[in-house]
Design a protein around this motif. Structure first.
Motif, PDB file in Angstrom:
ATOM      1  N   TRP A 182       0.832  -1.192   0.000  1.00  0.00           N
ATOM      2  CA  TRP A 182       0.000   0.000   0.000  1.00  0.00           C
ATOM      3  C   TRP A 182       0.878   1.257   0.000  1.00  0.00           C
ATOM      4  O   TRP A 182       1.943   1.273   0.612  1.00  0.00           O
ATOM      5  CB  TRP A 182      -0.906   0.022   1.240  1.00  0.00           C
ATOM      6  CG  TRP A 182      -1.761  -1.189   1.329  1.00  0.00           C
ATOM      7  CD1 TRP A 182      -1.540  -2.321   2.058  1.00  0.00           C
ATOM      8  CD2 TRP A 182      -2.989  -1.421   0.629  1.00  0.00           C
ATOM      9  NE1 TRP A 182      -2.544  -3.229   1.870  1.00  0.00           N
ATOM     10  CE2 TRP A 182      -3.453  -2.709   0.994  1.00  0.00           C
ATOM     11  CE3 TRP A 182      -3.745  -0.670  -0.266  1.00  0.00           C
ATOM     12  CZ2 TRP A 182      -4.635  -3.244   0.494  1.00  0.00           C
ATOM     13  CZ3 TRP A 182      -4.913  -1.211  -0.760  1.00  0.00           C
ATOM     14  CH2 TRP A 182      -5.354  -2.483  -0.378  1.00  0.00           C
ATOM     15  N   THR A 183       0.391   2.310  -0.640  1.00  0.00           N
ATOM     16  CA  THR A 183       1.144   3.565  -0.695  1.00  0.00           C
ATOM     17  C   THR A 183       0.854   4.452   0.503  1.00  0.00           C
ATOM     18  O   THR A 183      -0.233   4.423   1.063  1.00  0.00           O
ATOM     19  CB  THR A 183       0.781   4.379  -1.953  1.00  0.00           C
ATOM     20  OG1 THR A 183      -0.626   4.673  -1.930  1.00  0.00           O
ATOM     21  CG2 THR A 183       1.147   3.641  -3.219  1.00  0.00           C
ATOM     22  N   ALA A 184       1.835   5.265   0.854  1.00  0.00           N
ATOM     23  CA  ALA A 184       1.674   6.370   1.810  1.00  0.00           C
ATOM     24  C   ALA A 184       2.486   7.533   1.236  1.00  0.00           C
ATOM     25  O   ALA A 184       3.642   7.351   0.858  1.00  0.00           O
ATOM     26  CB  ALA A 184       2.178   5.996   3.197  1.00  0.00           C
ATOM     27  N   GLY A 185       1.864   8.697   1.146  1.00  0.00           N
ATOM     28  CA  GLY A 185       2.552   9.866   0.608  1.00  0.00           C
ATOM     29  C   GLY A 185       2.822   9.763  -0.876  1.00  0.00           C
ATOM     30  O   GLY A 185       3.831  10.282  -1.360  1.00  0.00           O
ATOM     31  N   PRO A 239      -4.674  13.532  -1.357  1.00  0.00           N
ATOM     32  CA  PRO A 239      -6.019  13.807  -1.859  1.00  0.00           C
ATOM     33  C   PRO A 239      -6.853  12.542  -2.066  1.00  0.00           C
ATOM     34  O   PRO A 239      -8.078  12.615  -2.144  1.00  0.00           O
ATOM     35  CB  PRO A 239      -5.762  14.508  -3.189  1.00  0.00           C
ATOM     36  CG  PRO A 239      -4.423  14.025  -3.627  1.00  0.00           C
ATOM     37  CD  PRO A 239      -3.645  13.778  -2.359  1.00  0.00           C
ATOM     38  N   ASP A 240      -6.178  11.387  -2.173  1.00  0.00           N
ATOM     39  CA  ASP A 240      -6.862  10.115  -2.410  1.00  0.00           C
ATOM     40  C   ASP A 240      -6.440   9.095  -1.357  1.00  0.00           C
ATOM     41  O   ASP A 240      -5.336   9.177  -0.822  1.00  0.00           O
ATOM     42  CB  ASP A 240      -6.503   9.559  -3.792  1.00  0.00           C
ATOM     43  CG  ASP A 240      -7.000  10.449  -4.912  1.00  0.00           C
ATOM     44  OD1 ASP A 240      -8.172  10.844  -4.881  1.00  0.00           O
ATOM     45  OD2 ASP A 240      -6.195  10.759  -5.823  1.00  0.00           O
ATOM     46  N   PRO A 241      -7.300   8.115  -1.082  1.00  0.00           N
ATOM     47  CA  PRO A 241      -6.904   7.061  -0.143  1.00  0.00           C
ATOM     48  C   PRO A 241      -5.749   6.232  -0.708  1.00  0.00           C
ATOM     49  O   PRO A 241      -5.437   6.295  -1.891  1.00  0.00           O
ATOM     50  CB  PRO A 241      -8.168   6.220   0.025  1.00  0.00           C
ATOM     51  CG  PRO A 241      -9.100   6.620  -1.042  1.00  0.00           C
ATOM     52  CD  PRO A 241      -8.646   7.922  -1.605  1.00  0.00           C
ATOM     53  N   MET A 242      -5.137   5.436   0.166  1.00  0.00           N
ATOM     54  CA  MET A 242      -3.998   4.609  -0.224  1.00  0.00           C
ATOM     55  C   MET A 242      -4.330   3.740  -1.429  1.00  0.00           C
ATOM     56  O   MET A 242      -5.460   3.292  -1.593  1.00  0.00           O
ATOM     57  CB  MET A 242      -3.554   3.742   0.949  1.00  0.00           C
ATOM     58  CG  MET A 242      -4.564   2.702   1.385  1.00  0.00           C
ATOM     59  SD  MET A 242      -3.971   1.660   2.728  1.00  0.00           S
ATOM     60  CE  MET A 242      -4.835   2.349   4.111  1.00  0.00           C
ATOM     61  N   TYR A 243      -3.339   3.547  -2.258  1.00  0.00           N
ATOM     62  CA  TYR A 243      -3.448   2.664  -3.409  1.00  0.00           C
ATOM     63  C   TYR A 243      -2.735   1.353  -3.115  1.00  0.00           C
ATOM     64  O   TYR A 243      -1.728   1.324  -2.430  1.00  0.00           O
ATOM     65  CB  TYR A 243      -2.775   3.277  -4.641  1.00  0.00           C
ATOM     66  CG  TYR A 243      -3.555   4.364  -5.323  1.00  0.00           C
ATOM     67  CD1 TYR A 243      -4.385   4.087  -6.398  1.00  0.00           C
ATOM     68  CD2 TYR A 243      -3.427   5.690  -4.919  1.00  0.00           C
ATOM     69  CE1 TYR A 243      -5.088   5.093  -7.049  1.00  0.00           C
ATOM     70  CE2 TYR A 243      -4.120   6.704  -5.558  1.00  0.00           C
ATOM     71  CZ  TYR A 243      -4.945   6.397  -6.621  1.00  0.00           C
ATOM     72  OH  TYR A 243      -5.626   7.394  -7.262  1.00  0.00           O
ATOM     73  N   ASN A 244      -3.239   0.277  -3.701  1.00  0.00           N
ATOM     74  CA  ASN A 244      -2.560  -1.004  -3.697  1.00  0.00           C
ATOM     75  C   ASN A 244      -1.448  -0.938  -4.745  1.00  0.00           C
ATOM     76  O   ASN A 244      -1.591  -0.269  -5.764  1.00  0.00           O
ATOM     77  CB  ASN A 244      -3.570  -2.115  -4.019  1.00  0.00           C
ATOM     78  CG  ASN A 244      -2.977  -3.487  -3.943  1.00  0.00           C
ATOM     79  OD1 ASN A 244      -2.877  -4.165  -4.953  1.00  0.00           O
ATOM     80  ND2 ASN A 244      -2.574  -3.919  -2.767  1.00  0.00           N
ATOM     81  N   VAL A 245      -0.323  -1.613  -4.484  1.00  0.00           N
ATOM     82  CA  VAL A 245       0.834  -1.549  -5.375  1.00  0.00           C
ATOM     83  C   VAL A 245       1.206  -2.949  -5.849  1.00  0.00           C
ATOM     84  O   VAL A 245       1.222  -3.892  -5.049  1.00  0.00           O
ATOM     85  CB  VAL A 245       2.046  -0.917  -4.633  1.00  0.00           C
ATOM     86  CG1 VAL A 245       3.278  -0.906  -5.520  1.00  0.00           C
ATOM     87  CG2 VAL A 245       1.710   0.482  -4.150  1.00  0.00           C
ATOM     88  N   ASP A 246       1.536  -3.055  -7.134  1.00  0.00           N
ATOM     89  CA  ASP A 246       2.067  -4.300  -7.670  1.00  0.00           C
ATOM     90  C   ASP A 246       3.410  -4.562  -7.014  1.00  0.00           C
ATOM     91  O   ASP A 246       4.317  -3.730  -7.088  1.00  0.00           O
ATOM     92  CB  ASP A 246       2.231  -4.148  -9.180  1.00  0.00           C
ATOM     93  CG  ASP A 246       2.745  -5.401  -9.863  1.00  0.00           C
ATOM     94  OD1 ASP A 246       3.351  -6.264  -9.195  1.00  0.00           O
ATOM     95  OD2 ASP A 246       2.564  -5.508 -11.084  1.00  0.00           O
TER      96      ASP A 246
END
Length: 180
Positions: free
Chosen positions: A131-134, A167-174
């Motif tokens: 998951w991403t942060a920042g 501005p957006d919630p966390m994204y899942n990352v490959d």
């Protein structure tokens, strides 16, 4: 009935009890520059990030540093901050980390992290998902303490928090993006 651009689109069902808490480790990269990313649909997760660029340069697994933490000590929390009065919403992402044992090499790296104003963090959670942060605005170190403890069984080490306001919630990352 007329639908707005942000109309809900699906149900959320009660799921199985097969999830694990905590984080295993994080990957962290310098993100001093404009961040862009691409997404691709993945099995079970739409909009999974499959590429990230900083300042027009694609990030590779070699751009990330792996920070390992002891089991059951660290966490990732995302808080929705919304204002009805102002019509705004943003997401505060806090990565709380623990490192055992005071030592010069860790101290020096944490000093650089405290001074850095834009870091990109990818968290591997207890379920093996990333998951991403920042992602677009970067993370900064916003809190920390270093100490010896008092009793023989106390932690001798570091605790710190990396915070992103996105501005957006966390994204899942490959996971292949960070070399996994």
């Amino acid at each position: 009935m007329s639908l707005t651009a942000c109309a809900l689109t699906s149900d959320i069902a009660l799921d199985c009890r097969d999830s694990q808490g905590g984080i295993e480790y994080i990957y962290i990269a310098n993100a001093d520059g404009a961040v862009t990313f691409t997404t691709a649909g993945a099995t079970g997760c739409t909009n999974q990030i499959d590429a990230i660029s900083v300042g027009g340069v694609p990030l590779t697994s070699g751009d990330f540093f792996k920070w390992q933490v002891p089991k059951q000590t660290s966490s990732y929390t995302e808080t929705v901050n919304a204002s009805t009065e102002n019509g705004t919403v943003f997401y505060q992402q806090d990565v709380a980390l623990v490192f055992n044992k005071l030592q010069c090499s860790t101290r020096n790296e944490l000093l650089l992290a405290a001074q850095n104003i834009k870091m990109l963090v990818i968290v591997k959670d207890g379920n093996g998902l990333f998951w991403t942060a920042g992602l677009t605005r970067g993370c900064e170190m916003t809190a920390g303490s270093y100490g010896t403890g008092t009793s023989y069984g106390d932690r001798n080490g570091y605790t710190l928090t990396l915070t992103g306001l996105e501005p957006d919630p966390m994204y899942n990352v490959d996971p292949t993006l960070v070399g996994e």
